[in-house]
Design a protein around this motif. Structure first.
Motif, mmCIF file in Angstrom:
data_model
loop_
_atom_site.group_PDB
_atom_site.id
_atom_site.type_symbol
_atom_site.label_atom_id
_atom_site.label_comp_id
_atom_site.label_asym_id
_atom_site.label_seq_id
_atom_site.Cartn_x
_atom_site.Cartn_y
_atom_site.Cartn_z
ATOM 1 N N UNK A 304 22.721 51.293 7.048
ATOM 2 C CA UNK A 304 23.718 51.052 6.004
ATOM 3 C C UNK A 304 24.801 50.105 6.499
ATOM 4 N N UNK A 305 25.246 50.289 7.729
ATOM 5 C CA UNK A 305 26.260 49.400 8.302
ATOM 6 C C UNK A 305 25.710 47.992 8.454
ATOM 7 N N UNK A 306 24.441 47.880 8.840
ATOM 8 C CA UNK A 306 23.818 46.558 8.965
ATOM 9 C C UNK A 306 23.776 45.847 7.620
ATOM 10 N N UNK A 307 23.519 46.606 6.546
ATOM 11 C CA UNK A 307 23.486 45.997 5.214
ATOM 12 C C UNK A 307 24.882 45.554 4.790
ATOM 13 N N UNK A 308 25.893 46.368 5.080
ATOM 14 C CA UNK A 308 27.264 45.955 4.756
ATOM 15 C C UNK A 308 27.600 44.635 5.439
ATOM 16 N N UNK A 309 27.224 44.514 6.706
ATOM 17 C CA UNK A 309 27.501 43.287 7.447
ATOM 18 C C UNK A 309 26.750 42.110 6.852
ATOM 19 N N UNK A 310 25.488 42.324 6.497
ATOM 20 C CA UNK A 310 24.675 41.238 5.944
ATOM 21 C C UNK A 310 25.245 40.730 4.630
ATOM 22 N N UNK A 324 23.095 57.104 1.464
ATOM 23 C CA UNK A 324 21.770 57.663 1.744
ATOM 24 C C UNK A 324 20.745 56.542 1.888
ATOM 25 N N UNK A 325 19.842 56.390 0.916
ATOM 26 C CA UNK A 325 18.741 55.425 1.021
ATOM 27 C C UNK A 325 18.998 54.098 0.315
ATOM 28 N N UNK A 326 19.993 54.052 -0.581
ATOM 29 C CA UNK A 326 20.064 52.938 -1.511
ATOM 30 C C UNK A 326 21.412 52.228 -1.527
ATOM 31 N N UNK A 327 21.338 50.957 -1.937
ATOM 32 C CA UNK A 327 22.535 50.200 -2.279
ATOM 33 C C UNK A 327 22.279 49.513 -3.620
ATOM 34 N N UNK A 381 18.257 39.831 8.757
ATOM 35 C CA UNK A 381 17.647 38.575 8.294
ATOM 36 C C UNK A 381 18.002 38.254 6.834
ATOM 37 N N UNK A 382 18.590 39.213 6.140
ATOM 38 C CA UNK A 382 18.829 39.035 4.723
ATOM 39 C C UNK A 382 19.764 37.871 4.370
ATOM 40 N N UNK A 383 20.852 37.620 5.145
ATOM 41 C CA UNK A 383 21.719 36.500 4.733
ATOM 42 C C UNK A 383 20.968 35.181 4.584
ATOM 43 N N UNK A 384 20.072 34.873 5.495
ATOM 44 C CA UNK A 384 19.309 33.633 5.381
ATOM 45 C C UNK A 384 18.384 33.648 4.190
ATOM 46 N N UNK A 385 17.862 34.817 3.857
ATOM 47 C CA UNK A 385 16.932 34.912 2.722
ATOM 48 C C UNK A 385 17.658 34.831 1.379
ATOM 49 N N UNK A 386 18.854 35.389 1.301
ATOM 50 C CA UNK A 386 19.530 35.530 0.011
ATOM 51 C C UNK A 386 20.465 34.380 -0.331
ATOM 52 N N UNK A 387 20.788 33.531 0.638
ATOM 53 C CA UNK A 387 21.760 32.462 0.344
ATOM 54 C C UNK A 387 21.241 31.524 -0.744
#
Length: 387
Positions: A304-310, A324-327, A381-387
């Motif tokens: 979850x923390x990794x997703x917040x950072x991304x 929990x499991x979702x954002x 890896x999400x920032x590169x994928x979502x930009x």
């Protein structure tokens, strides 16, 4: 010749959502690296060896190949009742427990036992799509309870009361929530319980992701300590996520003995009994794997923390709720539907997620990320994928 007709309650439903978004991912050419699957909520780490051992041992027992008790194996009912008693600090007996083949079945059995064709059930908006489709195929009406995005998608008490005052037989909520991840505070759950009691309705709380609450959260609520809770409250649970065994389909209903008796009538016509060997295996695993499960909760928190950072690295993207499991993530493409955005991400960027529109009305600006599916490195890896 007149063609035979299919039940319109079923034929008018959309195709199952998960296979449709996974199909988009199959068209990804791998240009940006491996596929990142944030669609279906599945444990993103292996099953514990002791759980696998127990499943193997119980599957080999001739005694468990026949039919078992409709309400569930006595050993699991007793063990899970003791577990629920410990979690909530309340006295729960085996007679309060019914074991089902997964939490979706638990919801369907409960819905059939509590409401009938033409009745109305209140769901939050956004809702868990299988709750919505279950009601639709049963001919049960739906009334939506507003959830404020600004407040983290918690249900509005005024909207909930309006639904109950209009005659909803039950109010179904999920906490930690699917799809948003929102965790409903104990006082909010108590307020919903009080409203349901006021209007003679049932409060059905799906707690599939209860074991992934923050370490310092404390008890999810105190509703099982309320006098006469059996006349208002039903709790639903899944063993799938906590024990990494979704393929074995095992869930549980906690309710008053009278309702358990009614659910058994439904279950006898639906499946007779949940998988027996898995029930015995989980009954043994509940006490011995508590430390492992606690460690998994911490791992999910790291993800979850990794997703917040991304997401913080992505201008225009915003986490509206997480837990929990979702954002539930707001995407910045205001002129595109959530389905268009999700399809493009899957086919061109190798990121599979669920469009917000699959979860209710007015959710086009959102995507559901099941971030627990993948490790922190993949989330990075999400920032590169979502930009």
């Amino acid at each position: 010749m007149t063609a035979a007709k299919i039940n319109s309650f079923v034929s008018t439903l959309s195709a199952p959502p998960i296979p449709s978004v996974i199909a988009w991912g199959r068209e990804y050419n791998g240009a940006m690296g491996s596929l990142i699957d944030l669609s279906q909520a599945v444990p993103g780490y292996p099953t514990h060896p002791d759980m696998l051992r127990l499943l193997g041992e119980t599957a080999a027992q001739q005694a468990l190949t026949g039919y078992g008790p409709i309400e569930g194996e006595p050993l699991l009912r007793q063990t899970y009742a003791a577990h629920v008693s410990e979690v909530y600090g309340a006295k729960i007996a085996a007679s309060n427990i019914h074991i089902t083949a997964g939490c979706n079945q638990a919801f369907m059995c409960t819905a059939i036992a509590l409401a009938g064709p033409g009745d109305t059930v209140a769901l939050t908006n956004p809702f868990y799509f299988n709750h919505d489709t279950t009601l639709s195929m049963l001919g049960i009406g739906r009334r939506l309870v507003d959830c404020d995005p600004v407040g983290g998608f918690l249900p509005d008490l005024g909207s909930a009361e309006a639904a109950l005052a209009a005659g909803a037989k039950m109010l179904a909520v999920v906490t930690p929530n699917n799809p948003t991840g929102a965790v409903y505070p104990p006082d909010l759950l108590h307020a919903l319980f009080t409203l349901c009691r006021k209007y003679g309705a049932w409060l059905v709380v799906d707690e599939t992701y209860r074991d992934f609450l923050a370490e310092d959260h404390g008890r999810p609520h105190t509703l099982l300590s309320e006098q006469g809770w059996e006349e208002t409250l039903v709790l639903l649970y899944s063993f799938s996520k906590s024990f990494c065994i979704p393929g074995h389909r095992l869930g549980a209903i906690t309710a008053g003995p009278q309702l358990i008796t009614e659910v058994a009538k439904v279950m006898d016509n639906m499946q007779i009994c949940a998988p027996r060997s898995a029930q015995i295996a989980v009954a043994s695993a509940l006490p011995i794997l508590s430390g492992w499960r606690a460690g998994n909760r911490l791992e999910i928190a790291r993800r979850a923390e990794a997703l917040k950072q991304a997401v913080s690295e992505l201008p225009g993207w915003e986490i509206a709720a997480l837990g929990a499991y979702f954002a539930f993530i707001r995407h910045p493409m205001a002129n595109r539907s959530s389905s268009e955005v999700a399809e493009k991400l899957a086919r061109e960027r190798g990121v599979i997620c669920i469009p917000g529109a699959y979860f209710g009305e007015g959710q086009e600006q959102y995507l559901r990320f099941a971030f627990a599916n993948v490790d922190a490195a993949s989330i990075g890896l999400l920032p590169d994928r979502l930009r």
